[in-house]
Design a protein around this motif. Structure first.
Motif, mmCIF file in Angstrom:
data_model
loop_
_atom_site.group_PDB
_atom_site.id
_atom_site.type_symbol
_atom_site.label_atom_id
_atom_site.label_comp_id
_atom_site.label_asym_id
_atom_site.label_seq_id
_atom_site.Cartn_x
_atom_site.Cartn_y
_atom_site.Cartn_z
ATOM 1 N N ASN A 177 0.803 -1.115 -0.161
ATOM 2 C CA ASN A 177 -0.011 -0.057 0.058
ATOM 3 C C ASN A 177 0.847 1.437 -0.055
ATOM 4 O OD1 ASN A 177 -2.628 -1.226 0.125
ATOM 5 N ND2 ASN A 177 -2.686 -1.309 2.150
ATOM 6 N N GLN A 178 2.160 1.204 0.414
ATOM 7 C CA GLN A 178 2.737 2.272 0.560
ATOM 8 C C GLN A 178 4.436 2.343 0.639
ATOM 9 O OE1 GLN A 178 1.390 5.749 3.645
ATOM 10 N NE2 GLN A 178 3.118 4.828 4.710
ATOM 11 N N ASN A 228 -7.675 -4.570 2.017
ATOM 12 C CA ASN A 228 -8.144 -3.228 1.623
ATOM 13 C C ASN A 228 -9.636 -3.068 1.446
ATOM 14 O OD1 ASN A 228 -5.464 -2.266 1.832
ATOM 15 N ND2 ASN A 228 -4.835 -2.424 -0.236
ATOM 16 N N GLY A 269 -9.644 5.422 4.276
ATOM 17 C CA GLY A 269 -10.171 5.131 3.228
ATOM 18 C C GLY A 269 -11.784 5.779 3.119
ATOM 19 N N GLU A 293 -14.199 9.072 3.178
ATOM 20 C CA GLU A 293 -13.822 10.603 2.847
ATOM 21 C C GLU A 293 -14.055 11.438 3.843
ATOM 22 O OE1 GLU A 293 -16.057 8.298 1.348
ATOM 23 O OE2 GLU A 293 -15.041 7.956 -0.787
ATOM 24 N N HIS A 328 -7.810 11.649 4.781
ATOM 25 C CA HIS A 328 -8.168 10.899 3.607
ATOM 26 C C HIS A 328 -7.394 11.472 2.320
ATOM 27 C CE1 HIS A 328 -10.500 8.674 0.684
ATOM 28 N NE2 HIS A 328 -10.608 9.987 0.031
ATOM 29 N N GLU A 329 -7.338 12.764 2.094
ATOM 30 C CA GLU A 329 -6.840 13.498 0.799
ATOM 31 C C GLU A 329 -5.244 12.926 0.845
ATOM 32 O OE1 GLU A 329 -8.214 14.572 -1.730
ATOM 33 O OE2 GLU A 329 -10.072 14.240 -0.819
ATOM 34 N N LYS A 364 -4.788 9.241 0.002
ATOM 35 C CA LYS A 364 -5.119 9.093 -1.267
ATOM 36 C C LYS A 364 -3.888 9.269 -2.242
ATOM 37 C CE LYS A 364 -8.653 11.082 -3.552
ATOM 38 N NZ LYS A 364 -9.941 11.641 -3.775
ATOM 39 N N SER A 365 -3.091 10.314 -1.740
ATOM 40 C CA SER A 365 -2.142 10.772 -2.425
ATOM 41 C C SER A 365 -0.861 9.635 -2.210
ATOM 42 C CB SER A 365 -1.856 12.200 -2.325
ATOM 43 O OG SER A 365 -0.997 12.364 -1.039
ATOM 44 N N ARG A 397 -1.643 3.319 -2.114
ATOM 45 C CA ARG A 397 -2.336 2.516 -3.107
ATOM 46 C C ARG A 397 -3.473 1.992 -2.523
ATOM 47 N NH1 ARG A 397 3.329 2.261 -4.687
ATOM 48 N NH2 ARG A 397 3.403 0.317 -2.771
ATOM 49 N N PHE A 406 -5.941 1.623 1.243
ATOM 50 C CA PHE A 406 -5.896 2.282 2.733
ATOM 51 C C PHE A 406 -5.812 1.035 3.869
ATOM 52 C CE2 PHE A 406 -8.732 4.753 -0.138
ATOM 53 C CZ PHE A 406 -8.077 5.976 0.023
#
Ligand SMILES: *Cc1c(COP(=O)(O)O)cnc(C)c1O
Length: 393
Positions: A192-193, A266, A289, A291, A296-297, A300-301, A304, A306
């Motif tokens: 994921n990261q 996920n 994950g 909103e 969250h933002e 998301k950036s 891949r 949450f």
């Protein structure tokens, strides 16, 4: 695995499995030998002084452990990697390698319990200055880093309220003052990261959790810039917090299915978080994950997926937790996380047991909070299990 870049699922299976040492073996064998013999004294000498590759003594390196180190090196896209007996060994060896009297660390309040114990109970005696910032407060982190520091230690998402830190932003601030950036990537996993790609110098894992994935072996892994990893490796080979071949095999075996497990977790965690969010007996859900989650933002950036960890507060006090948790059938009520089976527990009893109610409240941890590590079970089975538990409240 050097030349071509494969996708994570392929790397998880193949990386580290092609050692010439095990030519022809369809899986990496477990080499339980403590020492490695040589017939040629010159060759023995060359390996001993690092002039040629090879194995001398398993506290330093071992063929099975080396295969695991190669797997995490590839998955984290790092120059080098080294393994430890536990996740805490990876963390303490890394910190003790770089921290000397007079050094200054900037970190956050929500690091893993053992890590914050190191910061608060052990390092002050070595005259290391530790500044722990509010976990979501990037301005405070930047301000403290700008004052000058030697090491920035981050964890994201955090335990148990899944706060998110912008790795790229904080790593950029650290670069300006020449601080080493270390990220605990246990919750996210390299699926994921990848913190190194966001500017971190070192990434570490409790391999006990998702990497192993089956709650049956302990280990720690560190990956990153070669000169830094080598310094930590040298400290580890001398102080002896080395990983054994048996758990190394278990972890490498678990990692072959890492991408499969994480994709499932996920997906299931997001469904479960949405379900809980809409439930009248749940007052709050913490999952990056969603909103509505404050991080969250950023998540998301830089992620891949949450992840499989979430937490939620029941609408009431701890008495609700006492009714709810024992009613669940598809869950181990236990302290760990990241396994194929779902695990859950109240932070009040597990990670934050040593704090008072007020201290937990200051960290934003309500008494009715439940931490839930989603396993790989069928998500509809997990949802109906949660439903029958909530129906009792
Ligand atoms: C469990 C954990 C650790 C410590 O790992 P051990 O293998 O138990 O020593 C460190 N960081 C995080 C985020 C963890 O969840």
């Amino acid at each position: 695995m050097e030349q071509k870049k494969y996708s994570k699922s392929t790397e998880a299976v193949w990386a580290g499995e092609d050692s010439p040492y095990f030519k022809g073996a369809a899986t990496t064998p477990i080499v339980n030998s403590v020492a490695f013999a040589y017939t040629d004294l010159d060759e023995w000498y060359d390996v001993s002084v690092g002039k040629s590759e090879g194995f001398i003594y398993s506290r330093n390196t071992n063929p099975t452990v080396a295969a695991l180190e190669e797997k995490i090196r590839v998955l984290e896209n790092a120059e080098a990697a080294t393994a430890f007996a536990t996740g805490m060994a990876a963390i303490s060896n890394t910190l003790f390698t770089f921290l000397k009297p007079g050094k200054r660390v900037v970190s956050v309040k929500d690091t893993y319990g053992g890590t914050s114990k190191l910061f608060l109970d052990f390092f002050p005696a070595y005259h290391v200055e530790i500044k722990l910032c509010e976990t979501g407060n990037h301005d405070e982190l930047e301000l403290e880093i700008d004052k000058g520091c030697d090491l920035v230690y981050l964890e994201t998402p955090t335990n148990p309220t899944l706060k998110i830190i912008d790795i790229k932003r904080i790593a950029a601030a650290a670069k300006k003052v020449g601080a080493v950036v270390v990220v605990d990537n246990t919750f996210a996993t390299p699926i994921n990261q990848n913190p190194l790609e966001l500017g971190a110098d070192l990434v570490l894992h409790s391999a006990t959790k998702y990497l192993c994935g089956h709650s049956d072996a302990m280990g720690g892994l560190l990956a990153g810039k070669k000169d830094l990893v080598q310094q930590v490796f040298h400290f580890r080979e001398i102080n002896g917090a080395s990983l054994q071949a048996d758990p190394a095999y278990m972890i490498a075996r678990g990692m072959k299915t890492l991408e499969l497990r994480i994709s499932r977790q996920n997906e299931s965690a997001l469904k479960i978080a949405r379900y809980l969010k809409s439930h009248s007996k749940v007052s709050d859900v913490f999952y990056p994950g969603l909103e509505t989650h404050t991080g969250h933002e950023i998540a998301k950036s830089q992620m891949r997926g949450f992840g499989g960890m979430l937490s939620f507060a029941l609408d009431g006090g701890y008495d609700l937790v006492e009714k709810f948790l024992p009613a669940l059938k598809l869950v181990h009520l236990a302290a760990s996380l990241g396994s194929v089976s779902t695990l859950a527990g109240p932070p009040r009893t597990t990670s934050h047991v040593e704090l008072t109610t007020e201290q937990r409240a200051l960290l934003g941890i309500p008494e009715s909070l439940v931490r839930y590590s989603v396993g790989i079970e069928n998500v509809d089975d997990l949802l109906s299990d949660l439903e029958q538990g909530l129906d009792r409240l």
